[in-house]
Design a protein around this motif. Structure first.
Motif: not given
Length: 339
Positions: A37-61
């Protein structure tokens, strides 16, 4: 700009971001949304192994926030489900665990692990998820499609009143449909002031469903006093005539349950474009055999055939002219953008 004169083109993402995330991912387990809720979109992805991750802009690794051991993540979504005027992250597993994460701006500087703010058990075998106002009353609801051809609609009933800023309450099922064809994807489209739920079926079929909100609600108990019930025939829910607004196929109108084709189909509604000088709300449909079609009030207005297996649809106003462009993705890594 008339759709008949529109162009298709292949695009190459020269400036792109590649996120480092391991594991197999379902197509519904990836989304963009303002999680914190900071006014910017994040990328959300989850895999079949049960890991859920949220990525912010400029963070890839490395992910900004992550959570492990959730189960087989089938779908993720972001929206104001809990009616606190702030977005929450919804993660649903194939086993039937619905996890809700609240990550407000107060957590913006916090990195590392995150934990669900609320978890509830729901029926298993999840296929698709939609967070949207499907009744026209301004309330965001959770729509879930299952592999057993069932669609369930859930509404969040908070404890202590709807204005609380705490994730406290429960999800209550207010609607259930049993269809006679497999659920492909879920979307919402406009019909005046009344939104319609759009469900795709194999073979290029799709249906429009109307969902009326519960008549009354009890804030104290957290449950609707008069829950909207589907028609029951021999122990099986079916769609009433007032709820089934339209059923169609680009290969000719077919009834629900027709065996006109088995090819996987995706649908996307509420595509805003200008046709002959008038603003219209359109519906796009793509199939795994390479068909991409656009409908205006159930009339086919544009069609494209490609030699690619199309499996996903999205929309974006890439040219900032008020008209949505359609982005179709294929299994071979190709993207097609049509305006």
């Amino acid at each position: 700009r008339a759709l008949q004169k529109s162009m298709k083109r292949s695009i190459c993402f020269v400036k792109r971001v590649e996120l480092h995330f391991k594991g197999n991912v379902f197509s519904q387990a990836l989304c963009l949304g303002d999680v914190d809720n900071d006014g910017k979109n994040e990328c959300v992805v989850g895999n079949v192994e049960g890991t859920l991750a949220v990525f912010k802009k400029g963070e890839r690794d490395k992910a900004w926030r992550s959570c492990n051991d959730l189960g087989t993540i089938a779908c993720v979504g972001v929206g104001d489900l809990c009616r606190i005027e702030k977005n929450v992250l919804v993660c649903i597993t194939s086993e039937g665990q619905c996890h809700i994460f609240y990550l407000g701006t107060e957590f913006e500087d916090h990195r590392g692990d995150m934990k669900p703010s609320y978890t509830q058990r729901i029926p298993a075998n999840i296929r698709a998820l939609l967070l949207a106002d499907i009744s026209g009353d301004g309330i965001c609801r959770l729509v879930i499609g299952h592999t057993d051809r069932v669609i369930r609609v859930y509404q969040w009933f908070p404890k202590g009143g709807p204005e609380t800023d705490v994730i406290s309450g429960s999800l209550v099922m207010i609607k259930k449909w049993s269809l006679e064809a497999q659920v492909g994807s879920l979307s919402v489209t406009d019909r005046g002031s009344q939104p319609l739920l759009v469900v795709s079926h194999p073979g290029g079929n799709y249906v429009h469903l109307m969902c009326e909100p519960p008549e009354t609600k009890s804030v104290d108990t957290g449950k609707p006093e008069q829950q909207s019930q589907p028609i029951t025939v021999k122990g099986k829910s079916r769609i009433s005539e007032s709820e089934l607004v339209f059923t169609s196929s680009p290969r000719g109108t077919l009834l629900i349950g027709s065996t006109g084709g088995r090819v996987a189909t995706e649908v996307l509604g509420s595509i805003h474009s200008t046709i002959n000088g008038e603003n219209q709300s359109l519906t796009a449909l793509c199939t795994l055999d390479g068909s991409l079609q656009l409908f205006c009030e159930h009339t086919l207005v544009w069609e494209l055939r490609v030699n690619h297996q199309l499996f996903s649809l999205a929309k974006i106003d890439a040219t900032n002219d008020g008209n949505d462009e359609i982005v179709a993705c294929a299994w071979d890594g190709r993207d097609r953008k049509s305006g």
